[in-house]
Write a protein that holds these residues in place. Sequence first.
Motif, PDB file in Angstrom:
ATOM      1  N   GLY A  17       0.571  -1.236  -0.210  1.00  0.00           N
ATOM      2  CA  GLY A  17       0.243  -0.200  -0.086  1.00  0.00           C
ATOM      3  C   GLY A  17       0.757   1.148  -0.102  1.00  0.00           C
ATOM      4  N   LYS A  26      -1.501   0.159   4.739  1.00  0.00           N
ATOM      5  CA  LYS A  26      -2.745   1.218   4.438  1.00  0.00           C
ATOM      6  C   LYS A  26      -3.630  -0.087   5.621  1.00  0.00           C
ATOM      7  CE  LYS A  26      -4.007  -0.248  -0.623  1.00  0.00           C
ATOM      8  NZ  LYS A  26      -4.260   0.270  -1.501  1.00  0.00           N
ATOM      9  N   GLN A  27      -3.732  -1.338   4.762  1.00  0.00           N
ATOM     10  CA  GLN A  27      -5.065  -2.353   5.588  1.00  0.00           C
ATOM     11  C   GLN A  27      -4.572  -2.650   6.930  1.00  0.00           C
ATOM     12  OE1 GLN A  27      -2.543  -3.434   3.526  1.00  0.00           O
ATOM     13  NE2 GLN A  27      -1.362  -5.507   3.689  1.00  0.00           N
ATOM     14  N   ALA A 109      -8.233  -3.487   1.407  1.00  0.00           N
ATOM     15  CA  ALA A 109      -8.458  -2.040   1.207  1.00  0.00           C
ATOM     16  C   ALA A 109      -9.793  -1.446   1.292  1.00  0.00           C
ATOM     17  CB  ALA A 109      -7.207  -1.867  -0.004  1.00  0.00           C
ATOM     18  N   LYS A 213     -12.348   1.584  -2.651  1.00  0.00           N
ATOM     19  CA  LYS A 213     -10.549   0.993  -2.361  1.00  0.00           C
ATOM     20  C   LYS A 213     -10.118   2.240  -1.653  1.00  0.00           C
ATOM     21  CE  LYS A 213      -7.102  -2.000  -4.006  1.00  0.00           C
ATOM     22  NZ  LYS A 213      -6.452  -2.510  -5.328  1.00  0.00           N
TER      23      LYS A 213
END
Length: 393
Positions: A17, A26-27, A109, A213
């Motif tokens: 990410g 990012k997750q 995401a 997303k």
Amino acid sequence: MTNSPKTAAIIVAAGRGLRAGGGGPKQYRTIGGRPVIARSMEPFCAHPQVSLVQPITNPDDVALFNEAVAGLNYRVPANGGATRQASVHAGLEALADQAPDIVLIHDAARPFVTAAVIERAIAAAQITGAAIPTAPVVDTIKVVNGDGHVEATPERAKLRIAQTPQAFRFDVILAAHRRAAAEGRDDFTDDAALAEWAGLTVATFEGDPANMKLTTPEDFSREEARLAASLGDIRMGTGYDVHAFGEGDHLMICGVRVPHTKGFLAHSDGDVGLHALVDAILGALANGDIGSHFPPSDPQWKGAASDKFLEYAVGRVTARGGKIANLEVTLICERPKIGPLRDAMRTRISEISGVPVSRVAVKATTSERLGFTGREEGIAATAAATIRLPWVD
């Protein structure tokens, strides 16, 4: 295929990410106070039609993953590959011995997938064997060449934005991935494209415009603002509890074991701080009080840790789609002295409730030797909770 297929979900969470900016993958960043991956996985873990949830993670993220999804029910994560396609293939192979009828493949995401979209995905896969959720394109799209010049304007009515979860008969998508791997094809950006290459006809079903997303820092900022706006029903509740002293050598106060010359006379562990907090949260929900949910007459609560009561109250907020904005406790006693224990108590409340410690306050005062607290016959506590819920008329 039966009317009740065995359905598995693959959650693809092995990426880095990088376009989302700093702060790690990012997750595992938070959105609306919860990790993105927890929001992405929970709808599948809780869905009655989904039997198996198979996460795909990066082996470097074990600690991050375990912390982010604590409390959810899922299979041991499989290690992802160098590409999204390789990661999905790894997830499919990890599920092969379970032989599900249908598999849903979802990007970690996308944290705002709903139960309704999951139901439509399962239904579409039963009918067609391969289907993806889509959303209409609202802007005019241009095809631009390498010089930055417009080459064409596609007909907008035929364009759709592809989302996840993408849904397939398990056997056919596994076979397609195995074939692509054998032929050295690793350039597919989603499973629908791979399925098309393998000769499958891919149907579409209604997606959800909110099922976006998260890719860039701007995406995070936009969705944070949207979540904040959606939780416009701000509630406040108060609580009060008191327990007398009895025999013992410690007190449980705000989840912390405090050595003392006496103990609490109580059916549970007597934690006045947590009991007052539970009443404050339930009051904000207009959902009764601690006694109505955990009656002292019920023997199962004899000696119970009050952590469970607070977890329950927090769960009632989560079940309503809300979040807790602030928790505050005031302890009224001569002894023990609360000041040296304040930060430990704040930390413990934060751990139990999931509320950031920066939003947890613990205060203390004496009653100037007046009344039962002044005579050191017991401890009293007041509490306040501020919660935010989705607005429903």
